[in-house]
Structures are given as structure tokens and as C-alpha cells.
Scaffold this motif. Structure first.
Motif, mmCIF file in Angstrom:
data_model
loop_
_atom_site.group_PDB
_atom_site.id
_atom_site.type_symbol
_atom_site.label_atom_id
_atom_site.label_comp_id
_atom_site.label_asym_id
_atom_site.label_seq_id
_atom_site.Cartn_x
_atom_site.Cartn_y
_atom_site.Cartn_z
ATOM 1 N N PRO A 184 0.838 -1.203 0.000
ATOM 2 C CA PRO A 184 0.000 0.000 0.000
ATOM 3 C C PRO A 184 0.873 1.254 0.000
ATOM 4 C CG PRO A 184 -0.718 -1.556 1.686
ATOM 5 C CD PRO A 184 0.566 -2.099 1.119
ATOM 6 N N LEU A 185 0.526 2.190 -0.826
ATOM 7 C CA LEU A 185 1.324 3.410 -0.959
ATOM 8 C C LEU A 185 1.089 4.321 0.232
ATOM 9 C CD1 LEU A 185 3.208 4.900 -2.974
ATOM 10 C CD2 LEU A 185 1.167 6.044 -3.825
ATOM 11 N N PHE A 186 2.170 4.783 0.819
ATOM 12 C CA PHE A 186 2.067 5.739 1.917
ATOM 13 C C PHE A 186 2.411 7.108 1.375
ATOM 14 C CE2 PHE A 186 3.383 8.018 5.725
ATOM 15 C CZ PHE A 186 2.411 7.625 6.640
ATOM 16 N N LEU A 187 1.479 8.014 1.528
ATOM 17 C CA LEU A 187 1.712 9.371 1.034
ATOM 18 C C LEU A 187 2.318 10.197 2.154
ATOM 19 C CD1 LEU A 187 -1.701 9.736 -0.824
ATOM 20 C CD2 LEU A 187 0.517 9.197 -1.845
ATOM 21 N N ALA A 188 3.636 10.358 2.098
ATOM 22 C CA ALA A 188 4.329 11.061 3.173
ATOM 23 C C ALA A 188 4.096 12.560 3.067
ATOM 24 C CB ALA A 188 5.815 10.750 3.111
ATOM 25 N N ARG A 189 4.016 13.197 4.232
ATOM 26 C CA ARG A 189 4.030 14.658 4.277
ATOM 27 C C ARG A 189 5.387 15.085 4.799
ATOM 28 N NH1 ARG A 189 -1.164 15.190 7.465
ATOM 29 N NH2 ARG A 189 -2.771 14.664 5.957
ATOM 30 N N GLU A 190 5.882 16.163 4.299
ATOM 31 C CA GLU A 190 7.246 16.551 4.681
ATOM 32 C C GLU A 190 7.356 18.008 5.106
ATOM 33 O OE1 GLU A 190 9.802 15.173 1.505
ATOM 34 O OE2 GLU A 190 9.545 13.118 2.218
ATOM 35 N N GLU A 191 6.230 18.597 5.539
ATOM 36 C CA GLU A 191 6.267 20.016 5.903
ATOM 37 C C GLU A 191 6.960 20.239 7.239
ATOM 38 O OE1 GLU A 191 3.305 18.617 4.832
ATOM 39 O OE2 GLU A 191 3.609 19.390 2.802
ATOM 40 N N TRP A 192 6.622 19.404 8.221
ATOM 41 C CA TRP A 192 7.187 19.602 9.552
ATOM 42 C C TRP A 192 7.204 18.283 10.315
ATOM 43 C CZ3 TRP A 192 3.792 18.457 13.578
ATOM 44 C CH2 TRP A 192 2.422 18.430 13.253
ATOM 45 N N ARG A 193 7.996 18.241 11.391
ATOM 46 C CA ARG A 193 8.073 17.100 12.294
ATOM 47 C C ARG A 193 8.084 17.639 13.714
ATOM 48 N NH1 ARG A 193 6.555 14.775 8.591
ATOM 49 N NH2 ARG A 193 7.471 13.018 7.466
ATOM 50 N N VAL A 194 7.724 16.805 14.661
ATOM 51 C CA VAL A 194 7.795 17.221 16.050
ATOM 52 C C VAL A 194 8.499 16.159 16.882
ATOM 53 C CG1 VAL A 194 5.447 16.380 16.556
ATOM 54 C CG2 VAL A 194 6.479 18.107 18.036
ATOM 55 N N THR A 195 9.400 16.634 17.745
ATOM 56 C CA THR A 195 10.107 15.775 18.689
ATOM 57 C C THR A 195 9.860 16.352 20.084
ATOM 58 O OG1 THR A 195 12.103 17.084 18.267
ATOM 59 C CG2 THR A 195 11.859 15.031 17.026
ATOM 60 N N THR B 170 9.866 21.230 14.012
ATOM 61 C CA THR B 170 10.865 21.562 12.999
ATOM 62 C C THR B 170 10.162 21.746 11.664
ATOM 63 O OG1 THR B 170 12.520 20.270 14.193
ATOM 64 C CG2 THR B 170 13.039 20.860 11.923
ATOM 65 N N PHE B 171 10.309 22.939 11.105
ATOM 66 C CA PHE B 171 9.672 23.269 9.825
ATOM 67 C C PHE B 171 10.695 23.190 8.701
ATOM 68 C CE2 PHE B 171 7.182 25.318 13.118
ATOM 69 C CZ PHE B 171 5.896 24.930 12.765
ATOM 70 N N PHE B 172 10.380 22.384 7.692
ATOM 71 C CA PHE B 172 11.268 22.227 6.543
ATOM 72 C C PHE B 172 10.790 23.078 5.370
ATOM 73 C CE2 PHE B 172 11.386 18.486 9.183
ATOM 74 C CZ PHE B 172 12.732 18.369 9.439
ATOM 75 N N LYS B 173 9.527 23.480 5.470
ATOM 76 C CA LYS B 173 8.963 24.383 4.477
ATOM 77 C C LYS B 173 8.205 25.436 5.272
ATOM 78 C CE LYS B 173 8.391 20.869 0.957
ATOM 79 N NZ LYS B 173 7.810 19.548 1.028
ATOM 80 N N GLU B 174 7.984 26.540 4.654
ATOM 81 C CA GLU B 174 7.213 27.559 5.353
ATOM 82 C C GLU B 174 5.782 27.066 5.544
ATOM 83 O OE1 GLU B 174 8.043 31.659 4.333
ATOM 84 O OE2 GLU B 174 5.905 31.833 3.978
ATOM 85 N N PRO B 175 5.328 27.026 6.779
ATOM 86 C CA PRO B 175 3.962 26.536 7.007
ATOM 87 C C PRO B 175 2.948 27.630 6.713
ATOM 88 C CG PRO B 175 4.929 27.194 9.087
ATOM 89 C CD PRO B 175 5.981 27.458 8.033
ATOM 90 N N ARG B 176 1.700 27.240 6.659
ATOM 91 C CA ARG B 176 0.655 28.259 6.623
ATOM 92 C C ARG B 176 0.668 28.961 7.971
ATOM 93 N NH1 ARG B 176 -5.087 25.942 5.258
ATOM 94 N NH2 ARG B 176 -5.742 27.199 7.039
ATOM 95 N N VAL B 177 0.652 30.279 7.954
ATOM 96 C CA VAL B 177 0.704 31.038 9.202
ATOM 97 C C VAL B 177 -0.612 31.798 9.350
ATOM 98 C CG1 VAL B 177 1.930 32.848 10.476
ATOM 99 C CG2 VAL B 177 3.226 31.263 9.011
ATOM 100 N N PRO B 178 -1.248 31.801 10.509
ATOM 101 C CA PRO B 178 -0.810 31.091 11.719
ATOM 102 C C PRO B 178 -0.839 29.570 11.566
ATOM 103 C CG PRO B 178 -2.954 32.162 12.056
ATOM 104 C CD PRO B 178 -2.492 32.551 10.706
ATOM 105 N N PHE B 179 0.060 28.915 12.322
ATOM 106 C CA PHE B 179 0.197 27.467 12.286
ATOM 107 C C PHE B 179 -0.577 26.884 13.463
ATOM 108 C CE2 PHE B 179 2.482 23.688 13.843
ATOM 109 C CZ PHE B 179 2.413 22.864 12.723
#
Ligand code: H79
Length: 459
Positions: free
Chosen positions: A373-384, A393-402
Motif C-alpha cells: 500500500p502506498l504511503f503518502l508522506a508529508r514533509e512540511e514539519w516534524r515534532v520531537t 521543525t519546519f522544513f517548508k514555510e507553514p501556513r501562518v498562523p500554524f
């Protein structure tokens, strides 16, 4: 039935068993407590340097004027090079630029917390002075220096943990090792245990007795490994250095799960795990592969992995002269500079309390190339996470406000990790959101720390 069995056991043994067993089990290397204690540094470390170095760095992907496709350290297999010819490479092994201190310095600059080097790969050549087999760097080469000894000393001086990759099953140099069918015929007809007793086990013993503290042993490709054969290695490692970790490819449950090469799981994994990964498309150096991952890609993968509870063991393939390709050094050092300012989001950090940000399986039932099954990854941000803190951690500019993902906890404050710059938080309909400055501060990866009430997110 039960009592009948028990009645044959001498009372003294039963009593001894009852008195000793519960307490001593807590201290045996196989207990969950002992395993967790062994893993403490591993969970903290998160990021390690893998080094694949051996005779294959000399042909570097080319044999007798022909380009041999595939991963560089497999050239002997792919070109079906006879042992008698491959052995000749040892006479050319003279990496005069090898500098153990420089290698450890690179790992430190990169922000890596452990180093794992091929002590012996499938080709059977040992990078250490083995008394078990003369096919080693001291006895078979003009160089004559024990590379692992120099690296172990440099690591000890600099407080860097060192582990050894050891190919326990495949050994293309030995008549009874797995894998070399062109010289020695089918594996099924070999006396594999003779090889284990004669070379693999005694060499692992040498590694665990002659090179100081060994952080881990990284076994690989467990062909022909039965549970009994694997147990032999486990017992050996545990008896010599009970704190040494065993990876997931011995052929028995090790201390942690090793994912497929370059395979990052889609979601959070609850047991300790590590992904071994390349920086280009080969482990051992190939002259024709200069297709390096970008620093941004490496930073993303690292944070992605940490947000799923894992470790990233990222490889370099040094050249035959003893130097690590400059381009790969540059990528690692760039990520290292990012980690200097943002390492709090990585080292010892816990996984995401959510996971939706990782992506989702295709709702249309799409399959990947392997039919999964195909997993459609999102790559905008991650949280630790750490107690009371979330690292977005934002890898792309998010929609603001986030909008922060759903949680019951109140937000105390938010700030950029790299420079402490305050990030405004507003609450809309009971849901906190971040007013992130645009463009994002570091286009590669910008970390915003969100301090919350309570230690952990309540959803
Ligand atoms: O050490 C690195 C690799 O050499 C080792 N694991 C990492 C950490 C590894 N062993 N096996 N594999 C990776 C899978 C290898 C598959 C292939 Fe082939 C080798 C594909 C091409 C060459 C074997 C030979 C399968 C097809 C041809």
C-alpha cells in the motif's frame, strides 16, 4: 503431569532456582532491564557515522576496465572475482592519508555520537590485526597498520563511541563462508560451522578483547544463521562485554531493530531501532557515484527518524588513499552546524505525540513498486519531544498562523531554538496557534520550541 515432572527435579535444585532466579535474572544480559540499560546511550545518541572501508575502495566500482554496477563493496561478488585475484588488492593497500583523528573529528563536527566501521565485510578482509586469518590489514598489506586500533584510540581520546560491523555469515574469502559460489560451490555443501568456529567467532572475540570498549557489534545478512548459531555470537558478545549492543541482523533478536538499508519506517516504532543509510547510492567508495544527498535532505531524514523514535546511521565510504570524499564531508559538516544550534530537538528527544504529520496511506488503494500500500508522506514539519517541551521543525514555510495539533495542554510560550527569538502564540477557539515569522528563519530547517503545561501531551 506437572507434579510428575517436578518430582524428578532434585529439591535442592528447585530451592536454588527459586532463591536465585528472580534476583539474578534482573542482572542477566537478556533481561529487559539490562537491555534498556544498555540502550540508554543509544536513545540519547540518535545519529551515528557508518564507515564502509576495505579493499573494494581500490577498484572503486571498476574491474579490468569494466564498470561493475551495484554497491561498491559488492564488486567481488558482482564481477565474480576469484579469491586469488581479489587477494592481490591487499598488496596495493597503502592509504597513506589515513588519519584516525581526522575521521573522528569529522564525526564530531557532524554532530554524530557514535561511529561504526566495517571490521570485516563480506569480502573477508579484516581491517584489524587478526591472529585468526592472515587476510588482514597488518599481515597482508604494505601499509601494515592496524586501522581499528588507531581508530579505537582516537575515539577513546575524544570520547566517541565505536562499534564494529562484522559480516558473520558471508565471507567470500573462505571456502566454508557463505556467499562465494564461484570459487567454492553452493553454500549448502559447505561446512559453515567450521567457518564460524575457525574465523567468525574468534575474530569477534578479538574485536571485543583487543580494542577497548565496544559500543555495538553490527552483524549483517544472516544467511545460514540458525537460532543456535546466532546464540553462539550473542553468548560471545555478552560474556566479553555485557554492555555492547547487538544490532538486528545477527539472525536472532538483538538489542534493537535494524530497518532495511535506507528504509525509514512510515510511522513511530515503539522498540529501539536504527536505519543504516547511504549518503549517495553505495556504501563502499565508487568513483562514479558522486550523487550526494543534500544537507537539507539529511537534516529532514534525521528529524523524521527521531520523530519516529529511531536512530540514523549514515554512511561514508573512504577512498583508497584514506581520505573521506570531500563532498560527503561538506554535507555532514553543514548538518553538523545546524545541529550545533538545534541539537536539543534531536539528541535524547522523544517521538511525536501525534503522527498524522508523517502522512497517510493512499485512500485510493494505490500501491508502490513492490505492491505494498502506498504511503503518502508529508514533509512540511516534524515534532520531537522532551518533558514539557515540543520541538516543531519546519522544513517548508507553514501556513501562518500554524495551528498546533490537538492537545489539552496549555501553551506557556514559544521561541525559536536557534536564537531564542520569541514566537507569538494566539489561542483561537481554544486551539493555540503559532505566528511564525516569514520567511522561516533557516530555510533548511527552523525549530520552534513550544513549552507546555505538564510533561507530556494529553490528547
Ligand atoms: O554493508 C552494506 C551492504 O553491503 C550490505 N548491508 C549494508 C549495510 C548488504 N548486503 N546485502 N545487501 C546489502 C543487499 C545487496 C543486494 C545487492 Fe545484489 C548486491 C544488489 C546488488 C548487489 C546480490 C547481488 C543481489 C543482487 C546481486
Amino acid at each position: 503431569m506437572r507434579s510428575a515432572v517436578f518430582s524428578r527435579v532434585p529439591i535442592a535444585v528447585l530451592a536454588l532456582g527459586m532463591a536465585v532466579s528472580p534476583a539474578s535474572r534482573a542482572q542477566t544480559p537478556d533481561s529487559p532491564e539490562a537491555k534498556e540499560a544498555r540502550l540508554a546511550w543509544f536513545h540519547e545518541a540518535k545519529y551515528g557515522l557508518f564507515i564502509h572501508w576495505g579493499l573494494y575502495a581500490i577498484p572503486a566500482g571498476e574491474w579490468q576496465g569494466r564498470r561493475i554496477p551495484g554497491i561498491g563493496e559488492w564488486i567481488m561478488f558482482r564481477a565474480k572475482i576469484p579469491v586469488s585475484e581479489y587477494e592481490q588488492l591487499a598488496k596495493q593497500w597503502n592509504p597513506v592519508k589515513f588519519d584516525a583523528e581526522a575521521w573522528v573529528q569529522l564525526a564530531q563536527d557532524a554532530g554524530m555520537k557514535y561511529v561504526v566501521i566495517t571490521s570485516k565485510h563480506h569480502d573477508g578482509f579484516a581491517l584489524f590485526h587478526s591472529k585468526v586469518s592472515p587476510f588482514n590489514v597488518v599481515d597482508a598489506t604494505p601499509f601494515g597498520r592496524d586501522i581499528l586500533k588507531e581508530l579505537a584510540d582516537a575515539c577513546a581520546r575524544r570520547g566517541m563511541r565505536l562499534g564494529f560491523y562484522y559480516s558473520q555469515a558471508q565471507d567470500w574469502h573462505e571456502p566454508n563462508g557463505a556467499g562465494n559460489t564461484w570459487d567454492f560451490g553452493p553454500d549448502e555443501e559447505k561446512d559453515f560451522d567450521e567457518y564460524l568456529r575457525g574465523k567468525a567467532e574468534p575474530q569477534v572475540r578479538e574485536l571485543l578483547t583487543g580494542y577497548g570498549k565496544v559500543a555495538l557489534v553490527w552483524f549483517d545478512t544472516p544467511r545460514l544463521m540458525t537460532p543456535e548459531r546466532a546464540q553462539g555470537f550473542t553468548d560471545l558478545v555478552r560474556s566479553l562485554q555485557p554492555k555492547t549492543l547487538i544490532d538486528g541482523r545477527l539472525g536472532a533478536a538483538g538489542d534493537y531493530v535494524t530497518t532495511g538499508d535506507n528504509v525509514i519506517p512510515a510511522e513511530v516504532q515503539s522498540t529501539a531501532w536504527e536505519v543504516p543509510a547511504t549518503l549517495n547510492h553505495t556504501w563502499g567508495y565508487r568513483e562514479d557515484d558522486q550523487d550526494w544527498k543534500s544537507p537539507g535532505d539529511v537534516a529532514f531524514k534525521l528529524v523524521d527518524i527521531v520523530s519516529k523514535g529511531g536512530n540514523y546511521l549514515l554512511n561514508v565510504g573512504p577512498m583508497a588513499d584514506g581520505t573521506i570524499p570531500q563532498a560527503s564531508q561538506d554535507v555532514l559538516r553543514t548538518v553538523g552546524r545546524w545541529l550545533k544550534a538545534n541539537g536539543e530537538a534531536v539528541y535524547g528527544a522523544g517521538p511525536t505525540p501525534w503522527g498524522d504529520e508523517h502522512g497517510e496511506p493512499s485512500s485510493k488503494g494505490a500501491k508502490d513498486l513492490r505492491g505494498n500500500p502506498l504511503f503518502l508522506a508529508r514533509e512540511e514539519w516534524r515534532v520531537t519531544t522532551r518533558p514539557g517541551k515540543l520541538y516543531f521543525t519546519f522544513f517548508k514555510e507553514p501556513r501562518v498562523p500554524f495551528d498546533l495539533p490537538p492537545m489539552k495542554n496549555a501553551v506557556k510560550r514559544a521561541y525559536r531554538l536557534a536564537d531564542g527569538h520569541t514566537i507569538r502564540v494566539e489561542v483561537e477557539g481554544g486551539r493555540p496557534r503559532l505566528l511564525i515569522d516569514r520567511p522561516i528563519h533557516d530555510p533548511m530547517a527552523t525549530v520552534v520550541v513550544v513549552e507546555i503545561e505538564g510533561d507530556a501531551v494529553e490528547r
